[in-house]
Design a protein around this motif. Structure first.
Motif, PDB file in Angstrom:
ATOM      1  N   UNK A  13     -52.454  50.614 -50.129  1.00  0.00           N
ATOM      2  CA  UNK A  13     -52.999  51.182 -48.892  1.00  0.00           C
ATOM      3  C   UNK A  13     -51.914  51.354 -47.830  1.00  0.00           C
ATOM      4  N   UNK A  14     -50.989  50.387 -47.761  1.00  0.00           N
ATOM      5  CA  UNK A  14     -49.897  50.492 -46.779  1.00  0.00           C
ATOM      6  C   UNK A  14     -48.984  51.675 -47.103  1.00  0.00           C
ATOM      7  N   UNK A  18     -48.386  54.872 -44.780  1.00  0.00           N
ATOM      8  CA  UNK A  18     -47.039  55.308 -44.383  1.00  0.00           C
ATOM      9  C   UNK A  18     -46.826  56.780 -44.709  1.00  0.00           C
ATOM     10  N   UNK A  19     -47.319  57.205 -45.869  1.00  0.00           N
ATOM     11  CA  UNK A  19     -47.172  58.604 -46.256  1.00  0.00           C
ATOM     12  C   UNK A  19     -47.870  59.540 -45.288  1.00  0.00           C
ATOM     13  N   UNK A  20     -49.096  59.201 -44.888  1.00  0.00           N
ATOM     14  CA  UNK A  20     -49.843  60.058 -43.962  1.00  0.00           C
ATOM     15  C   UNK A  20     -49.135  60.107 -42.611  1.00  0.00           C
ATOM     16  N   UNK A  21     -48.794  58.926 -42.072  1.00  0.00           N
ATOM     17  CA  UNK A  21     -48.161  58.866 -40.747  1.00  0.00           C
ATOM     18  C   UNK A  21     -46.803  59.558 -40.758  1.00  0.00           C
ATOM     19  N   UNK A  22     -46.033  59.356 -41.840  1.00  0.00           N
ATOM     20  CA  UNK A  22     -44.708  59.965 -41.912  1.00  0.00           C
ATOM     21  C   UNK A  22     -44.740  61.468 -42.109  1.00  0.00           C
ATOM     22  N   UNK A  23     -45.798  61.987 -42.696  1.00  0.00           N
ATOM     23  CA  UNK A  23     -45.891  63.427 -42.951  1.00  0.00           C
ATOM     24  C   UNK A  23     -46.469  64.196 -41.780  1.00  0.00           C
ATOM     25  N   UNK A 426     -52.651  62.467 -51.030  1.00  0.00           N
ATOM     26  CA  UNK A 426     -51.710  61.383 -50.720  1.00  0.00           C
ATOM     27  C   UNK A 426     -50.330  61.667 -51.335  1.00  0.00           C
ATOM     28  N   UNK A 427     -50.339  62.275 -52.521  1.00  0.00           N
ATOM     29  CA  UNK A 427     -49.075  62.600 -53.176  1.00  0.00           C
ATOM     30  C   UNK A 427     -48.253  63.566 -52.317  1.00  0.00           C
ATOM     31  N   UNK A 428     -48.883  64.627 -51.819  1.00  0.00           N
ATOM     32  CA  UNK A 428     -48.178  65.592 -50.965  1.00  0.00           C
ATOM     33  C   UNK A 428     -47.666  64.917 -49.691  1.00  0.00           C
ATOM     34  N   UNK A 429     -48.506  64.053 -49.110  1.00  0.00           N
ATOM     35  CA  UNK A 429     -48.092  63.352 -47.894  1.00  0.00           C
ATOM     36  C   UNK A 429     -46.883  62.465 -48.156  1.00  0.00           C
ATOM     37  N   UNK A 538     -56.637  54.754 -59.530  1.00  0.00           N
ATOM     38  CA  UNK A 538     -57.285  53.548 -60.061  1.00  0.00           C
ATOM     39  C   UNK A 538     -57.961  52.767 -58.945  1.00  0.00           C
ATOM     40  N   UNK A 539     -57.290  52.673 -57.777  1.00  0.00           N
ATOM     41  CA  UNK A 539     -57.900  51.963 -56.651  1.00  0.00           C
ATOM     42  C   UNK A 539     -59.182  52.656 -56.212  1.00  0.00           C
TER      43      UNK A 539
END
Length: 555
Positions: A13-14, A18-23, A426-429, A538-539
């Protein structure tokens, strides 16, 4: 279905957060870019900000991340140059600088070798004629003593000079090992000086790299034209301070031994005869800044290092009333008369400069002199409109690819396909966050790498989902089928992606420019795709399964 460990869930989740915020900053590219430029300008000014800079800074909150994916030349527009470094120029300079040392060394052997003079020879050869050839053995030994060990891994134990006798002449050349080491140093020095000059001009994320034996690729996004880039980096900017012998209007005047005839930059038809050996060279400069002279005209102030300051001060003290030539790239830009002793090693260069010319000259002098002349084999200017079209085309390609993949996954796997699509977001982010964090540059081939990653990302999910279907056909219960699906598909996912990652690594190591852009996005995309396929989906499946507790699942 065994639950995932709590620390794993928190970590997943972290990373996703980070991916969302950084993108996110890349969604507001222009605003964040103006904010970053304003922050950099304010810091450079010591904290003082203009109203325009404050307004630009306020366009993006300071507490949010502001790192952006840099846009490459093909997306932002700019200039492209392919330059060839004339390494042979350095050989000539080395021979010219060696001659005074050879002459002084042989002067001590005057009784044995007689008079010595420099004979005509190719640029990379120093030929010295002895009036008493019978002293050749002693002369050769003396001249060979000027050599030193080659500074390179392949030249250890070899001399820098190749000294031979031809009749009554001593012939001095650089040894092959020294030539190879000199070529390498020349290219590396040229790369560093070009990089300094481009950085001084404030351009964003240039590409400056060696190509082949003696070529340098220069790509600078955001610059107006290839001509502007050539004006910035194409000059050798060799500055020297030479004693003036005389002034003439005769272009065919004979300068005499150890002198040279140079044209005046500001006075058409005027020539100066100056001593060939400079009193102080530009290599002793430590700073140069654009300024104004006492009459308010643009000029360049300069400051020498300790050695240069001593030489400059000693010469001005001993030659009050004599003219002193300031020579830039073989032209006399100014020849003031020394009015008094100039201690401290600082002064000012005046001439018919515009503000732009004085600023560019200061940049060139601060960055240092190119060790050799460059010829430009290829030059291109890419307009910002073409870059905007490339971005638009890339967006369309990515959106079409994404839409097709999303529809396919929903149609093929239903709810599980929805989980895969969420993981794809999430992968793109994560890709854009990673590119922003490392300061990566996105190119048009890089966009192609992202589009390829979209397909590869769901490919891993397809392997997992098909494996789950296979387990269900063997009458496994839903939880056990999901768990075995992820476990048994893992090896196939890892194997497939490792081979692709190796390919991306090889492309990055041996490729250049656009190829590297493709390799970077592909490599990052492989890592993020494996992470989202194995852990994020999986999550999501686990959260759904524990909330609904279905007796059967449809994949």
């Amino acid at each position: 279905m065994e639950p995932m460990a709590l620390w794993k869930r928190v970590l997943i989740l972290l990373i996703c957060a980070w991916g969302i915020v950084g993108a996110v900053p890349n969604l507001f590219y222009s605003r964040v870019e103006r904010h970053n430029d304003a922050v950099a300008a304010i810091e450079a000014a010591g904290g003082t900000a203009t109203p325009e800079q404050e307004a630009a800074r306020a366009e993006w909150p300071d507490f949010l991340p502001s790192a952006l994916v840099n846009l490459g030349l093909d997306l932002r527009g700019g200039a492209h140059l392919l330059a060839e470094v004339k390494v042979e120029d350095v050989y000539k300079s080395r021979m010219d600088n060696l001659w005074p040392e050879v002459r002084d060394r042989l002067r001590d052997l005057r009784d044995q070798v007689g008079a010595v003079r420099r004979a005509p020879s190719p640029d990379d050869v120093l030929r010295v004629t002895l009036s008493k050839p019978e002293g050749m053995a002693a002369a050769l030994e003396a001249v060979r003593g000027l050599g030193s060990s080659v500074v390179s891994l392949t030249g250890i134990g070899k001399s820098t000079l190749d000294v031979t006798a031809e009749g009554s002449d001593i012939v001095v050349r650089l040894s092959e090992a020294e030539k190879q080491a000199t070529d390498e140093r020349t290219i590396q020095q040229s790369l560093e000086i070009i990089r300094r000059r481009v950085d001084e001009a404030g351009t964003r994320e240039p590409t400056i790299q060696r190509q082949g034996e003696n070529r340098i690729l220069i790509q600078v996004p955001g610059i107006g034209s290839a001509q502007e880039l050539k004006a910035l980096i194409g000059q050798t900017a060799k500055l020297s301070f030479n004693a003036v012998v005389s002034r003439t209007t005769d272009a065919a005047a004979t300068p005499g031994p150890r002198n040279v005839l140079l044209p005046s930059l500001d006075e058409p038809g005027v020539y100066y005869i100056v001593e060939d050996t400079p009193v102080v060279s530009g290599e002793d400069l430590v700073d140069a800044q654009p300024t104004f002279d006492q009459n308010g005209r643009p000029a360049v102030s300069f400051r020498f290092d300790t050695t240069g300051a001593r030489l400059f001060g000693d010469y001005t003290a001993a030659n009050i009333g004599a003219p002193f030539a300031i020579v830039l790239d073989g032209k006399v830009i100014s020849a003031p008369v020394i009015q008094s002793h100039i201690p401290g090693g600082s002064g000012i260069i005046t001439g018919n400069f515009s503000i732009e010319e004085s600023t560019r000259l200061a940049v060139l002098l601060r960055a240092g002199a190119l060790p050799a002349e460059m010829s430009f084999l290829e030059e291109r200017t890419i307009g910002p409109e073409l870059g905007a079209d490339s971005i638009a085309a890339g967006k369309i390609a990515a959106m079409v690819a994404g839409a097709v993949v999303v529809l396919y996954m929903l149609a093929s796997y239903g709810l599980f396909g929805l989980f895969a699509n969420i993981a794809l977001v999430f992968n793109m982010a994560l890709i854009f966050a990673a590119l922003s964090a490392i300061g990566g540059t996105l190119t048009l081939p890089g966009i192609a790498g992202i589009v390829l990653t979209i397909g590869m990302a769901v490919d891993a999910n397809v392997l997992v989902f098909e494996r789950i279907r296979e387990e269900l056909r063997q009458n496994r219960n839903a939880g056990r089928a999901i768990e075995l699906g992820y476990q048994r598909a893992l090896s196939a996912i890892i194997d497939a992606n490792i081979t692709t990652f190796i390919t991306a690594a090889v492309l990055f190591l041996v490729g250049a420019g656009p190829v590297r852009g493709f390799a970077i996005t592909l490599g990052i995309g492989i890592i993020t795709s494996v992470f989202t396929a194995i852990y994020v989906t999986r999550l999501l499946v686990e959260i759904w399964y524990r909330a609904r507790r279905p007796a059967t699942v449809v994949v």
